[in-house]
Design a protein around this motif. Structure first.
Motif, mmCIF file in Angstrom:
data_model
loop_
_atom_site.group_PDB
_atom_site.id
_atom_site.type_symbol
_atom_site.label_atom_id
_atom_site.label_comp_id
_atom_site.label_asym_id
_atom_site.label_seq_id
_atom_site.Cartn_x
_atom_site.Cartn_y
_atom_site.Cartn_z
ATOM 1 N N HIS A 7 0.824 -1.211 0.000
ATOM 2 C CA HIS A 7 0.000 0.000 0.000
ATOM 3 C C HIS A 7 0.862 1.265 0.000
ATOM 4 C CE1 HIS A 7 -4.133 -1.381 0.223
ATOM 5 N NE2 HIS A 7 -3.783 -2.289 1.125
ATOM 6 N N TYR A 11 1.348 3.977 -3.124
ATOM 7 C CA TYR A 11 1.046 5.403 -2.939
ATOM 8 C C TYR A 11 2.295 6.245 -3.179
ATOM 9 C CZ TYR A 11 -1.450 9.404 -0.973
ATOM 10 O OH TYR A 11 -2.074 10.617 -0.803
ATOM 11 N N PHE A 126 -5.269 8.333 -5.877
ATOM 12 C CA PHE A 126 -6.629 7.804 -5.803
ATOM 13 C C PHE A 126 -7.325 7.771 -7.159
ATOM 14 C CE2 PHE A 126 -7.717 12.289 -5.535
ATOM 15 C CZ PHE A 126 -8.906 12.351 -6.238
ATOM 16 N N ASP A 129 -6.456 4.308 -8.073
ATOM 17 C CA ASP A 129 -6.801 3.312 -7.065
ATOM 18 C C ASP A 129 -7.480 4.034 -5.906
ATOM 19 O OD1 ASP A 129 -6.970 1.247 -5.236
ATOM 20 O OD2 ASP A 129 -4.809 0.868 -5.160
ATOM 21 N N LEU A 130 -8.777 3.817 -5.735
ATOM 22 C CA LEU A 130 -9.521 4.501 -4.673
ATOM 23 C C LEU A 130 -8.972 4.211 -3.282
ATOM 24 C CD1 LEU A 130 -13.226 4.332 -5.895
ATOM 25 C CD2 LEU A 130 -11.728 6.329 -5.745
ATOM 26 N N GLY A 132 -6.205 4.748 -2.376
ATOM 27 C CA GLY A 132 -5.349 5.889 -2.064
ATOM 28 C C GLY A 132 -5.994 6.870 -1.105
ATOM 29 N N LEU A 133 -7.321 6.913 -1.078
ATOM 30 C CA LEU A 133 -8.009 7.823 -0.167
ATOM 31 C C LEU A 133 -7.826 7.427 1.301
ATOM 32 C CD1 LEU A 133 -11.292 8.374 -2.199
ATOM 33 C CD2 LEU A 133 -9.416 10.013 -1.878
ATOM 34 N N GLY A 136 -3.573 7.474 1.921
ATOM 35 C CA GLY A 136 -2.952 8.802 2.007
ATOM 36 C C GLY A 136 -2.642 9.239 3.426
#
Length: 176
Positions: A7, A11, A126, A129-130, A132-133, A136
């Motif tokens: 992850h 990011y 994001f 790739d959602l 990322g929300l 972050g």
């Protein structure tokens, strides 16, 4: 299931310019607080505890963070608890103050984010790739820890996949 390094390095691929990371130290907490504030109303009392969508979202986020890493889970739970306290306080104020604070933080936070991505010369993570929300805020916590000399093994693993943080040479990427 992707692990912590998967992850964070995914990011980090979108965040190698230190100017972009610096904007994230401001923008990401503002957006997190904005969402917490906006989701703190309405709230229902359950055994004296105010229950809102903000609490449900924070608990779900904490489960995600703890599944990735216990130490980061604790750090993120503390941050989210503080944000829930502020969000609940603002939700108890006038509608104008609650909504103005929530929307103001949200808009300004995103403007700061997009300034950082201008420097990076790359769209926010994001978009592709959602996840990322939710990653972050964890990335910001990890970068803050790295700046304090913590979790060097995590930093090394991320840099092995994504490369080091660096300002692109003139002519490549965006100039300040």
């Amino acid at each position: 299931m992707r692990n912590l390094i998967d992850h964070l390095s995914g990011y980090a691929d979108y965040h190698r310019d230190p100017r972009n990371i610096q904007t994230h130290f401001v923008g990401v907490p503002m957006i997190m607080l904005a969402v917490t504030v906006l989701l703190s109303r309405p709230a229902w009392l359950l055994g004296g505890l105010p229950v809102s969508l903000a609490l449900v979202a924070a608990l779900a986020a904490c489960v995600f963070y703890f599944r990735l890493d216990g130490r980061y889970g604790i750090a993120m739970a503390l941050v989210l608890a503080a944000m829930l306290a502020v969000g609940q306080w603002l939700a108890a104020q006038s509608t104008a103050l609650w909504l103005g604070a929530g929307l103001g933080l949200f808009i300004v936070g995103w403007v700061i984010q997009f300034v950082g991505h201008y420097y990076e010369g790359r769209k926010p993570a994001f978009v592709d790739d959602l996840a990322g929300l939710i990653v972050g805020p964890l990335f910001v916590a990890a970068e803050l820890g790295f700046a304090m000399g913590l979790r060097r093994e995590v930093q090394a693993a991320i840099e092995a996949r994504s490369g080091p943080v660096h300002v692109p040479p003139r002519g490549q990427g965006r100039a300040a």
